[in-house]
Scaffold this motif. Structure first.
Motif, mmCIF file in Angstrom:
data_model
loop_
_atom_site.group_PDB
_atom_site.id
_atom_site.type_symbol
_atom_site.label_atom_id
_atom_site.label_comp_id
_atom_site.label_asym_id
_atom_site.label_seq_id
_atom_site.Cartn_x
_atom_site.Cartn_y
_atom_site.Cartn_z
ATOM 1 N N CYS A 24 21.799 -20.370 -0.074
ATOM 2 C CA CYS A 24 22.873 -20.765 0.831
ATOM 3 C C CYS A 24 22.885 -22.297 0.950
ATOM 4 O O CYS A 24 21.849 -22.895 1.238
ATOM 5 C CB CYS A 24 22.634 -20.123 2.200
ATOM 6 S SG CYS A 24 23.817 -20.655 3.450
ATOM 7 N N PRO A 25 24.050 -22.953 0.724
ATOM 8 C CA PRO A 25 24.106 -24.413 0.833
ATOM 9 C C PRO A 25 23.890 -24.918 2.262
ATOM 10 O O PRO A 25 23.607 -26.089 2.463
ATOM 11 C CB PRO A 25 25.515 -24.782 0.361
ATOM 12 C CG PRO A 25 26.176 -23.533 -0.066
ATOM 13 C CD PRO A 25 25.311 -22.373 0.281
ATOM 14 N N ILE A 26 24.012 -24.041 3.247
ATOM 15 C CA ILE A 26 23.823 -24.446 4.639
ATOM 16 C C ILE A 26 22.380 -24.220 5.087
ATOM 17 O O ILE A 26 21.695 -25.153 5.480
ATOM 18 C CB ILE A 26 24.771 -23.667 5.594
ATOM 19 C CG1 ILE A 26 26.206 -23.619 5.074
ATOM 20 C CG2 ILE A 26 24.695 -24.239 7.011
ATOM 21 C CD1 ILE A 26 26.951 -24.918 4.993
ATOM 22 N N SER A 27 21.904 -22.974 4.999
ATOM 23 C CA SER A 27 20.571 -22.635 5.506
ATOM 24 C C SER A 27 19.468 -22.848 4.477
ATOM 25 O O SER A 27 18.298 -22.902 4.832
ATOM 26 C CB SER A 27 20.530 -21.168 5.938
ATOM 27 O OG SER A 27 20.503 -20.320 4.786
ATOM 28 N N LYS B 294 30.830 -22.870 8.805
ATOM 29 C CA LYS B 294 30.281 -24.229 8.826
ATOM 30 C C LYS B 294 30.668 -24.977 7.558
ATOM 31 O O LYS B 294 31.030 -26.153 7.599
ATOM 32 C CB LYS B 294 28.750 -24.184 8.924
ATOM 33 C CG LYS B 294 28.237 -23.809 10.280
ATOM 34 C CD LYS B 294 26.715 -23.847 10.304
ATOM 35 C CE LYS B 294 26.194 -23.281 11.605
ATOM 36 N NZ LYS B 294 24.839 -22.766 11.490
ATOM 37 N N PHE B 295 30.588 -24.298 6.423
ATOM 38 C CA PHE B 295 30.929 -24.910 5.141
ATOM 39 C C PHE B 295 32.403 -25.311 5.105
ATOM 40 O O PHE B 295 32.741 -26.412 4.699
ATOM 41 C CB PHE B 295 30.622 -23.944 3.993
ATOM 42 C CG PHE B 295 31.000 -24.476 2.637
ATOM 43 C CD1 PHE B 295 30.230 -25.453 2.023
ATOM 44 C CD2 PHE B 295 32.112 -24.000 1.964
ATOM 45 C CE1 PHE B 295 30.571 -25.953 0.774
ATOM 46 C CE2 PHE B 295 32.460 -24.485 0.714
ATOM 47 C CZ PHE B 295 31.687 -25.464 0.115
ATOM 48 N N GLU C 296 33.034 -28.458 7.240
ATOM 49 C CA GLU C 296 32.463 -29.714 6.737
ATOM 50 C C GLU C 296 32.117 -29.619 5.261
ATOM 51 O O GLU C 296 30.990 -29.898 4.861
ATOM 52 C CB GLU C 296 31.188 -30.044 7.510
ATOM 53 C CG GLU C 296 31.380 -30.391 8.960
ATOM 54 C CD GLU C 296 30.060 -30.811 9.583
ATOM 55 O OE1 GLU C 296 29.849 -32.033 9.712
ATOM 56 O OE2 GLU C 296 29.253 -29.933 9.931
ATOM 57 N N THR C 297 33.090 -29.250 4.446
ATOM 58 C CA THR C 297 32.842 -29.040 3.017
ATOM 59 C C THR C 297 32.189 -30.247 2.355
ATOM 60 O O THR C 297 31.235 -30.096 1.594
ATOM 61 C CB THR C 297 34.158 -28.672 2.292
ATOM 62 O OG1 THR C 297 34.722 -27.548 2.952
ATOM 63 C CG2 THR C 297 33.909 -28.307 0.849
ATOM 64 N N ALA C 298 32.661 -31.445 2.651
ATOM 65 C CA ALA C 298 32.138 -32.655 1.996
ATOM 66 C C ALA C 298 30.640 -32.825 2.238
ATOM 67 O O ALA C 298 29.897 -33.232 1.337
ATOM 68 C CB ALA C 298 32.889 -33.892 2.478
ATOM 69 N N LYS C 299 30.181 -32.474 3.442
ATOM 70 C CA LYS C 299 28.768 -32.613 3.797
ATOM 71 C C LYS C 299 27.881 -31.733 2.907
ATOM 72 O O LYS C 299 26.750 -32.092 2.596
ATOM 73 C CB LYS C 299 28.595 -32.228 5.274
ATOM 74 C CG LYS C 299 27.182 -32.326 5.789
ATOM 75 C CD LYS C 299 27.132 -31.995 7.267
ATOM 76 C CE LYS C 299 25.715 -31.934 7.771
ATOM 77 N NZ LYS C 299 25.654 -31.537 9.179
#
Length: 123
Positions: free
Chosen positions: A8-11, A38-39, A42-45
């Protein structure tokens, strides 16, 4: 989900095939629906991690050096964030090799580099 492996790119935990969103003509997978929100906010983040995931899941192919956009020399390949990435020359390879892991991700999978170096596989 035989053989499916993504983070997961977030967690940064294991992603599930059941939690995904369309991204750059591919799909990005998450651990849960909450992370999709969340993605999308704030996709760029999270772009570098999402782009890396596209490469890890085989949805894109490398077509050029992420630093220069020039033809790659397969002899320069190194692992960046678990993905084999090649460069046009040993100079570019050395630049990325010397950087810290987080910086390497940005250098190779940040949107500008990624869009220059990778293309989505056509079905």
């Amino acid at each position: 989900a035989e053989g499916f492996s993504a983070f997961c790119p977030i967690s940064c935990g294991p992603a599930s095939k059941d939690a995904s969103t369309d991204y750059k003509a591919g799909k990005v997978y998450f651990c849960c629906a909450g992370c999709i929100g969340k993605f999308e906010k704030e996709t760029a983040k999270y772009a570098a991690k999402a782009n890396r995931q596209l490469a890890m899941t085989g949805q894109v192919t490398q077509k050029a050096c992420p630093l220069t956009g020039r033809k790659v020399n397969s002899a320069t390949a190194i692992k960046v964030g678990g993905v084999s990435v090649a460069f046009c020359c040993n100079g570019c390879k050395a630049k990325v090799s010397k950087a810290e892991a987080k910086e390497q991700l940005e250098m190779v999978f940040g949107d500008k580099a990624f869009d220059k170096a990778f293309s989505v596989k056509k079905e």
